[in-house]
Design an enzyme around this catalytic site. Structure first.
Site, PDB file in Angstrom:
ATOM      1  N   CYS A 110    -109.535 -11.855 -59.377  1.00 24.34           N
ATOM      2  CA  CYS A 110    -109.220 -11.436 -58.012  1.00 24.34           C
ATOM      3  C   CYS A 110    -109.837 -12.453 -57.068  1.00 24.34           C
ATOM      4  O   CYS A 110    -111.050 -12.659 -57.093  1.00 24.34           O
ATOM      5  CB  CYS A 110    -109.816 -10.046 -57.808  1.00 24.34           C
ATOM      6  SG  CYS A 110    -109.613  -9.406 -56.153  1.00 24.34           S
ATOM      7  N   CYS A 117    -111.731 -11.353 -42.492  1.00 24.49           N
ATOM      8  CA  CYS A 117    -110.341 -10.926 -42.315  1.00 24.49           C
ATOM      9  C   CYS A 117    -110.185 -10.396 -40.899  1.00 24.49           C
ATOM     10  O   CYS A 117    -111.074  -9.740 -40.371  1.00 24.49           O
ATOM     11  CB  CYS A 117    -109.978  -9.826 -43.320  1.00 24.49           C
ATOM     12  SG  CYS A 117    -108.228  -9.365 -43.257  1.00 24.49           S
ATOM     13  N   CYS A 121    -108.277  -3.143 -41.168  1.00 23.68           N
ATOM     14  CA  CYS A 121    -107.784  -1.884 -41.731  1.00 23.68           C
ATOM     15  C   CYS A 121    -108.970  -0.907 -41.780  1.00 23.68           C
ATOM     16  O   CYS A 121    -110.089  -1.306 -42.120  1.00 23.68           O
ATOM     17  CB  CYS A 121    -107.211  -2.100 -43.133  1.00 23.68           C
ATOM     18  SG  CYS A 121    -105.770  -3.204 -43.143  1.00 23.68           S
ATOM     19  N   CYS A 124    -111.255  -0.471 -44.952  1.00 27.09           N
ATOM     20  CA  CYS A 124    -111.643  -1.686 -45.672  1.00 27.09           C
ATOM     21  C   CYS A 124    -112.866  -2.309 -45.022  1.00 27.09           C
ATOM     22  O   CYS A 124    -112.860  -2.604 -43.830  1.00 27.09           O
ATOM     23  CB  CYS A 124    -110.473  -2.677 -45.661  1.00 27.09           C
ATOM     24  SG  CYS A 124    -110.871  -4.254 -46.453  1.00 27.09           S
ATOM     25  N   CYS A 335    -113.685  -4.342 -51.629  1.00 30.48           N
ATOM     26  CA  CYS A 335    -113.644  -5.074 -50.367  1.00 30.48           C
ATOM     27  C   CYS A 335    -114.837  -4.820 -49.467  1.00 30.48           C
ATOM     28  O   CYS A 335    -115.071  -3.717 -49.025  1.00 30.48           O
ATOM     29  CB  CYS A 335    -112.384  -4.668 -49.599  1.00 30.48           C
ATOM     30  SG  CYS A 335    -111.019  -5.736 -49.942  1.00 30.48           S
TER      31      CYS A 335
HETATM   32  N1  SAH Z   1    -105.018  -8.454 -47.150  1.00 33.19           N
HETATM   33  C1  SAH Z   1    -104.325  -8.172 -48.364  1.00 33.19           C
HETATM   34  C2  SAH Z   1    -105.104  -8.468 -49.629  1.00 33.19           C
HETATM   35  C3  SAH Z   1    -106.568  -8.083 -49.708  1.00 33.19           C
HETATM   36  S1  SAH Z   1    -107.038  -6.389 -49.943  1.00 33.19           S
HETATM   37  C4  SAH Z   1    -103.860  -6.722 -48.361  1.00 33.19           C
HETATM   38  O1  SAH Z   1    -104.309  -5.970 -47.512  1.00 33.19           O
HETATM   39  O2  SAH Z   1    -103.020  -6.363 -49.168  1.00 33.19           O
HETATM   40  C5  SAH Z   1    -106.358  -5.859 -51.476  1.00 33.19           C
HETATM   41  C6  SAH Z   1    -106.102  -4.362 -51.511  1.00 33.19           C
HETATM   42  O3  SAH Z   1    -107.325  -3.600 -51.491  1.00 33.19           O
HETATM   43  C7  SAH Z   1    -105.280  -3.857 -50.329  1.00 33.19           C
HETATM   44  O4  SAH Z   1    -104.275  -2.994 -50.787  1.00 33.19           O
HETATM   45  C8  SAH Z   1    -106.340  -3.101 -49.530  1.00 33.19           C
HETATM   46  O5  SAH Z   1    -105.761  -2.166 -48.669  1.00 33.19           O
HETATM   47  C9  SAH Z   1    -107.177  -2.489 -50.623  1.00 33.19           C
HETATM   48  N2  SAH Z   1    -108.485  -1.950 -50.205  1.00 33.19           N
HETATM   49  C10 SAH Z   1    -109.245  -2.327 -49.176  1.00 33.19           C
HETATM   50  N3  SAH Z   1    -110.386  -1.584 -49.104  1.00 33.19           N
HETATM   51  C11 SAH Z   1    -110.338  -0.714 -50.135  1.00 33.19           C
HETATM   52  C12 SAH Z   1    -111.224   0.313 -50.617  1.00 33.19           C
HETATM   53  N4  SAH Z   1    -112.370   0.572 -50.034  1.00 33.19           N
HETATM   54  N5  SAH Z   1    -110.839   1.005 -51.712  1.00 33.19           N
HETATM   55  C13 SAH Z   1    -109.666   0.727 -52.334  1.00 33.19           C
HETATM   56  N6  SAH Z   1    -108.809  -0.228 -51.929  1.00 33.19           N
HETATM   57  C14 SAH Z   1    -109.116  -0.944 -50.840  1.00 33.19           C
END
Ligand code: SAH
Length: 360
Positions: A110, A117, A121, A124, A335
């Site tokens: 990964c 970023c 979100c 995250c 993340c």
């Molecule tokens: N920016 C891209 C890739 C990085 S994050 C994206 O958002 O797709 C990869 C995945 O991890 C994304 O689906 C994101 O929403 C998820 N993610 C982020 N924080 C998380 C958490 N605390 N638990 C589970 N998944 C999470």
């Protein structure tokens, strides 16, 4: 002295051209070119000095002309489940993480595409740290190169762009990295084993679709309506769900929807129905992601039995579903978690801006 060119930030073909020109200038036989090119990615060398198959004087001459940089491994953590997390320090002090996740015969790496970023979100932890900078193609593909340089090399079979950052907001470098990851003369990972994960950056999805290789696309959907998605993912204002769905429909390969299960927020029966509808329209595969504990504020994970029920509702509608295994929980491998654990949520000093990894 003129600046040395970084051979690792070029395609193999371009690096080969540069090396060939240098060999000519140095009066070296042409077979030396292939010897050097092989040591860029395929059987990576730690430095030119490490290329002991070349005469010492030639190694020194190459070192004057070219740079063969490393990502400095600052921290390594091993989870009880075999997941390994690597913190790399970059030349300017930024730090990024990569996570190697073994699963049977496969090892999925990964990787990060940005330091920080910009997307924020809600669930995250990377979002909380803000954006630092884009990574270069070398810094992205270099994360996989470093796996071959460990004392016990890790053979990476799959790559996911699910670390820190939004890959499709750094398309130029990500596209270069895809070439390096996939090229048999570089890292040689099959395109179908490389997945780009995005919140749905439309121009980036189009650009990815225009690449002839079968790279995989995963879209972070996380909510089946604009109303809810907007509250979880601010990017939804710029690229609304309906447009993202339309892009998924015309993408010429099968897409995966990622859906992080947020207790009481997006895990109801109605939402399963609505998500199932969207997935069916796109022929998408759905990946349900248990919320990684600790990385998010104000959200609770959906209970395992409720995730199974949600999955069943999707299957009943003819949608293919997998529930992702959470990995590396004991090493905070989701993340933003390492940074949060070490420095709290407030702006870190740039030199300590650890990246984040999603290995759920
Ligand atoms: N920016 C891209 C890739 C990085 S994050 C994206 O958002 O797709 C990869 C995945 O991890 C994304 O689906 C994101 O929403 C998820 N993610 C982020 N924080 C998380 C958490 N605390 N638990 C589970 N998944 C999470």
């Amino acid at each position: 002295m003129t600046e040395r060119e970084n051979l690792l930030n070029l395609t193999v073909v371009d690096a080969e051209t540069r090396v060939a020109a240098a060999m000519l200038e140095l009066g070296q036989p042409s077979y030396r070119v292939a010897q050097v090119v092989r040591r860029l990615w395929e059987v990576p060398a730690r430095s030119f000095a490490d290329m002991t198959e070349l005469p010492a004087a030639l190694r020194a001459a190459l070192d004057e002309r070219f740079e063969l940089p490393r990502l400095e491994l600052a921290v390594e953590q091993l989870s009880t489940d075999g997941t390994r997390k690597f913190l790399f320090r970059l030349a300017d002090g930024e730090a990024i993480e990569a996570v190697a996740i073994p699963d049977g015969n496969r090892v999925t790496l990964c990787i990060s595409s940005q330091a920080g970023c910009a997307l924020r979100c809600a669930f995250c932890a990377t979002g909380a740290m803000g954006f630092s900078r884009n990574l270069s193609a070398f810094e992205i593909a270099g994360q996989a190169r470093e796996m071959r340089l460990l004392d016990e090399p890790v053979v990476v079979t799959n790559i996911v762009f699910m670390g820190m950052g939004e890959p499709l907001m750094n398309w130029k470098a990500v596209s270069g990295a895809l070439t390096l990851l996939n090229d048999p003369r570089a890292l040689g990972v099959g395109a179908r084993h490389i997945t780009i994960s995005t919140v749905g950056i439309l121009p980036g999805i189009v650009a990815l679709g225009e690449r002839p290789e079968q790279f995989r696309l995963a879209i972070s959907i996380h909510a089946p309506t604009d109303e809810l998605r907007r509250t979880l993912m601010p990017i939804n204002t710029k690229y609304p769900l309906s447009d993202v769905i339309a892009a998924a429909k015309v993408f010429d390969r099968r897409v995966t929807f990622e859906y992080v299960m947020l207790g009481g927020v997006n895990d109801g029966i109605e939402q399963a129905r609505a998500l199932g509808q969207l997935a069916r329209e796109c022929g998408a595969f759905v990946n349900l992601i248990p919320l990684h504990p600790g990385g998010s504020q104000g959200f609770v994970p959906t209970a395992a039995n409720e995730i199974s029920r949600f999955a069943r509702l999707l299957r009943d509608r003819g949608v293919e579903v997998a529930v992702r295994k959470s990995r590396g929980i004991d090493i905070a491998a989701a993340c933003g978690q390492l940074r949060v654990e070490r420095m709290g949520r407030r702006s870190p000093r740039p030199a300590e801006q650890h990246s984040d990894v999603q290995v759920a």
